[in-house]
Design an enzyme around this catalytic site. Structure first.
Site, PDB file in Angstrom:
ATOM      1  N   SER A 282      48.258  18.643  72.755  1.00  0.00           N
ATOM      2  CA  SER A 282      47.192  19.020  73.988  1.00  0.00           C
ATOM      3  C   SER A 282      46.927  20.397  74.451  1.00  0.00           C
ATOM      4  CB  SER A 282      48.305  18.864  75.364  1.00  0.00           C
ATOM      5  OG  SER A 282      47.663  19.026  76.668  1.00  0.00           O
TER       6      SER A 282
ATOM      7  N   TYR B 184      56.520  19.305  78.704  1.00  0.00           N
ATOM      8  CA  TYR B 184      55.542  19.372  78.475  1.00  0.00           C
ATOM      9  C   TYR B 184      54.883  19.508  77.491  1.00  0.00           C
ATOM     10  CZ  TYR B 184      51.176  16.851  77.569  1.00  0.00           C
ATOM     11  OH  TYR B 184      49.732  16.248  76.762  1.00  0.00           O
TER      12      TYR B 184
END
Length: 257
Positions: A154, A167
């Protein structure tokens, strides 16, 4: 030292190859499974809780012998058993796409809201799980002599902006792990990462399409990223980036600019 290879390898053919996709029952994983099957690969659709989705996807993919398989990120023993099943069923594995992941939306400033259990679950699923999967499948991948691993990361791993601090940290760890693995798994295995920004899936709980569209409107390309856009980047990394390893491909519409 390993044998020196000649260049000019050309496009990586998928016909006859076996591709394992973790998190393959939905979102980016499912889109990637479709693209790999269209290219001629036999696809192992790894799932955690999405058995019915994986079975339905396997039935609709073009080609034959696609296999739904339980690949839970929290169990190294189960991942080793899955690798043994792939070896028994196919005798090979040529491509591994680590698409399984999880998150929990937590405002970054609210440190107390990020409890230890959630932090651990994110790290196990997003970091230890992909490592354990690679560890389990590495012997099969090495045996082929020309294999590839793609970790779905990501943009959050480099910007520190995302659904939660945990995250972001997990994706940064995944990226660094990819660097280390690329050094030790070559020349038989290439290791690449693909890093999207927000994608129009239901991955982040509570984030609807409107939020993704709003974010896309702030980027230079002003285009909403669909799961298939990321799948195409993954496919390109597998089939065309024959001399790339230990690097990340950003798929974000220019959001990082």
């Amino acid at each position: 030292m390993g044998e020196l290879r000649a260049g000019g390898l050309g496009v990586y053919p998928l016909a006859g190859k076996v591709a394992v996709v973790t998190g393959g029952s939905s979102g980016i994983g499912a889109a990637t499974a479709r693209r790999l099957a269209e290219g001629g690969a036999r696809v192992v659709i790894g799932y955690g809780a999405g058995r019915e989705r994986a079975e339905a996807l396997a039935a609709e993919l073009p080609g034959e012998e696609h296999l739904p398989l339980h690949l839970p990120m929290e169990s190294s023993a189960a991942l080793r058993a899955a690798a043994a099943e792939v070896e028994r069923r196919f005798g090979r594995a040529d491509v591994l796409v680590n698409s399984a992941g999880t998150t929990k939306p937590v405002p970054h400033a609210d440190l107390e809201a990020m409890d230890d259990e959630s932090f651990d679950r994110i790290l196990i699923t997003n970091v230890r799980g992909p490592f354990a999967t690679i560890r389990a499948f590495a012997p099969l991948l090495r045996r082929g002599g020309d294999s590839v691993i793609v970790n779905v990361s990501s943009l959050s791993g480099s910007t520190g902006l995302g659904s939660s601090i945990a995250y972001c940290a997990s994706k940064a760890a995944l990226d660094t792990m990819g660097l280390s693995l690329a050094r030790v798994l070559g020349p038989e295995i290439r290791v690449l990462g693909v890093s999207p920004a927000a994608v129009a899936t239901d991955f982040v709980p509570g984030r609807g399409r409107a939020a993704v569209e709003k974010q896309a409107a702030t980027t230079p390309l002003r285009t909403v990223a669909e799961a298939d856009d990321v799948a195409l980047a993954i496919l390109s990394a597998i089939t065309h980036l024959r001399l790339s390893t230990g690097t990340n491909i950003v798929v974000d519409g220019g959001r990082h600019l």
